[in-house]
Write a protein that holds these residues in place. Structure first.
Motif, PDB file in Angstrom:
ATOM      1  N   UNK A 296       0.783  -1.269  -0.066  1.00 48.66           N
ATOM      2  CA  UNK A 296      -0.017  -0.088   0.075  1.00 48.66           C
ATOM      3  C   UNK A 296       0.824   1.221   0.092  1.00 48.66           C
ATOM      4  N   UNK A 297       1.854   1.202   0.645  1.00 51.11           N
ATOM      5  CA  UNK A 297       3.093   2.345   0.564  1.00 51.11           C
ATOM      6  C   UNK A 297       3.375   2.637  -0.624  1.00 51.11           C
ATOM      7  N   UNK A 298       4.047   1.463  -1.309  1.00 55.35           N
ATOM      8  CA  UNK A 298       4.631   1.526  -2.548  1.00 55.35           C
ATOM      9  C   UNK A 298       3.589   1.985  -3.598  1.00 55.35           C
ATOM     10  N   UNK A 299       2.290   1.651  -3.602  1.00 50.36           N
ATOM     11  CA  UNK A 299       1.248   2.199  -4.468  1.00 50.36           C
ATOM     12  C   UNK A 299       1.022   3.779  -4.264  1.00 50.36           C
ATOM     13  N   UNK A 300       1.050   3.883  -2.953  1.00 55.11           N
ATOM     14  CA  UNK A 300       0.824   5.311  -2.778  1.00 55.11           C
ATOM     15  C   UNK A 300       1.920   6.212  -3.145  1.00 55.11           C
ATOM     16  N   UNK A 301       3.186   5.885  -3.135  1.00 52.90           N
ATOM     17  CA  UNK A 301       4.218   6.629  -3.418  1.00 52.90           C
ATOM     18  C   UNK A 301       4.365   6.568  -5.074  1.00 52.90           C
ATOM     19  N   UNK A 302       3.756   5.465  -5.619  1.00 53.25           N
ATOM     20  CA  UNK A 302       3.724   5.401  -7.304  1.00 53.25           C
ATOM     21  C   UNK A 302       2.935   6.610  -7.610  1.00 53.25           C
ATOM     22  N   UNK A 303       1.784   6.662  -7.095  1.00 53.40           N
ATOM     23  CA  UNK A 303       0.632   7.600  -7.432  1.00 53.40           C
ATOM     24  C   UNK A 303       1.184   8.943  -7.266  1.00 53.40           C
ATOM     25  N   UNK A 304       1.904   9.091  -6.118  1.00 51.14           N
ATOM     26  CA  UNK A 304       2.254  10.680  -5.797  1.00 51.14           C
ATOM     27  C   UNK A 304       3.421  10.997  -6.747  1.00 51.14           C
TER      28      UNK A 304
END
Length: 508
Positions: free
Chosen positions: A232-240
């Motif tokens: 979830x962190x990796x996806x969140x930072x990918x989106x940002x």
């Protein structure tokens, strides 16, 4: 002598006869001329999979180099397909085929060896040369900034995508690319398939950087990571990171100078219910939350969906107000990579676990979700993917950036099954356009046989075979390359009636 000649002719015609027998004489789109003139046909590869020259001219390792060197994947990637040295030859082949565009990725660690800081002049020279060569032959360059190959230096320093520091470093890298190449590049993809690399790299651990935790990891080498939170962190930072780069491009480059398009690309597998029961339909909808909505809902609304929040709970990161405004609308197009489908079935179960990863979050929500093996030949399922984008996300501009058929490597150059696959999927694309899909392009995967990320050199998708036993890495055109060329040049038909089949044989 006469009999021998006849035998040779019959043998040479066998792939053609087989193709005709498979396809019959069904009506369909004839050739490229049936599509709008601004619709883009192309093919693609990625940096790590074709460039080679892994230790040359200042390039440093990426997490994929480390993955291969650890023995998790086999095959020579130091030389590989050697496009780094053979790009002119490859571009000439593209022009001969009639490609209108070529999608490739930039190796971050070739351009900026430490992940941040000074540029590598040789890396900069290579990508400038490749872009210029493409344009010289009338081929549009479509660039992907990130395709699974984070500089190992950033992984070592702060854990790469699990850290918010990646957003700033990715934006700085993107700015270099926009500044150096954007005067000639009109299509940018920020991140490729975040809905795959966050699961494979940070939950199950079978992709680099091999982060996972017991009992979820599928890789015995997972000695670090947390499958419960890190995906979830990796996806969140990918989106940002995507949104930050898109904002930078729009405000500093696109508005006054470059006038290009920027988007993100997702893995677009079809997820259909096994039956029409309300339970199967519901679990298929939940599965789509994790393959589509996890990425696309924030891009459309600035936030994760309510269902996603309900399923994941407090593990799901929160967008600040400024971040929400940044992410919302941060795309000009959505790239889709599509290969096949899966079916979803509800299986009642009182299963509960103390620890949960992404799949456990998904399964616990509604009994047990059973996802069958995917089919790699189903063109009709692509229709379902395009319809879902139209119905759920307002019909955004779409480019199919990968679509291909897997065969064993070193198989015959007469890849009839691949041609059949291409025909069927191009027909679906054509039908979708007629039905209102806002689709702008179709790219085959892959232009040449590459180092496949899951199978190395054991399988291939290419229009051209690469002889890895030849020091010169000679390329050989397959039947699919000849068919695609004739399709693009208006010389053949997807329905492949007898007249078109004859043209295919003798125009090749």
């Amino acid at each position: 002598m006469g009999i021998n000649i006849i035998i040779i002719i019959i043998i040479s015609l066998l792939p053609l006869f087989l193709l005709i027998s498979i396809l019959g004489g069904t009506d369909g789109v004839d050739n490229r001329c049936d599509f709008p003139s601004d619709f883009i046909f192309g093919s693609g590869t990625t940096a790590f999979q074709v460039e080679g020259a892994a230790k040359e001219d200042g390039r440093t390792p990426s997490i994929w180099d480390t993955f291969v060197q650890s023995g998790q994947q086999t095959g020579d990637t130091d030389v590989g397909c050697n496009q780094y040295h053979k790009y002119k030859e490859d571009v000439k082949l593209m022009a001969d085929v009639g490609l209108e565009a070529y999608r490739f990725s930039i190796s971050w660690s070739r351009l900026i060896p430490n992940g941040r800081g000074p540029l590598n002049p040789k890396g900069l020279e290579y990508y400038n040369n490749l872009i210029n060569e493409l344009l010289l032959h009338g081929i549009q360059p479509h660039i992907t900034l990130y395709n699974y190959d984070l500089p190992q230096a950033l992984e070592d320093e702060y854990g790469g995508w699990i850290s918010p520091k990646i957003v700033e470093d990715f934006s700085a890298y993107a700015e270099v690319c926009f500044r150096e190449f954007g005067d000639r590049v009109l299509y940018w993809t920020t991140v490729n398939e975040p809905n795959v690399f966050v699961l494979g790299g940070y939950d199950l651990g079978f992709l680099p950087p091999e982060r996972c935790s017991f009992p979820f990891g599928r890789n015995k080498n997972c000695s670090k990571g947390n499958s419960t939170t890190e995906p979830y962190l990796a996806m969140h930072h990918s989106l940002l990171a995507h949104a930050s780069a898109a904002d930078l491009y729009r405000t500093k480059f696109k508005k006054d100078k470059q006038h290009g398009h920027i988007g993100i690309s997702i893995y677009g597998i079809s997820l259909a219910p096994s039956t029409n029961s309300k339970e199967d339909v519901h679990v298929a909808q939940i599965a789509k939350q994790f393959f589509y909505d996890w990425v696309l809902h924030p891009l459309m609304t600035g936030d994760y969906s309510n269902l996603m929040k309900k399923i994941v709970g407090s593990k799901l990161p929160i967008f600040t107000k400024d971040e929400a405004n940044l992410v919302k609308g941060s795309y000009d197009f959505i790239g889709i990579t599509y290969y096949g489908d899966m079916s979803c079935k509800y299986m009642p179960n009182n299963w509960s676990v103390e620890y949960r990863d992404v799949y456990a979050d998904l399964q616990i929500q509604m009994g047990f979700l059973s996802i069958t093996e995917r089919s790699l030949t189903s063109a009709k399922s692509l229709k379902g993917v395009l319809q879902y984008l139209m119905q759920e996300f307002g019909n955004p501009p779409v480019i199919i950036y990968e679509n291909g058929f897997e065969t064993e490597r070193n198989s015959s150059l007469q890849d009839v099954a691949r041609v059949k696959y291409m025909m069927e999927h191009i027909q679906v694309v054509f039908d979708a356009l007629r039905n209102g899909s806002n689709m702008n392009g179709y790219f085959t995967w892959s232009f040449i046989d590459v180092f496949e990320l899951l199978t190395g050199y054991k399988t291939s998708y290419g229009l051209f075979y690469v002889d890895l036993d030849d020091p010169n890495r000679k390329r050989y055109s397959k039947f699919s390359a000849k068919w695609y060329s004739n399709f693009l040049k208006g010389k053949t038909s997807t329905s492949l009636d007898s007249d078109a089949a004859t043209k295919l044989l003798f125009y090749s």
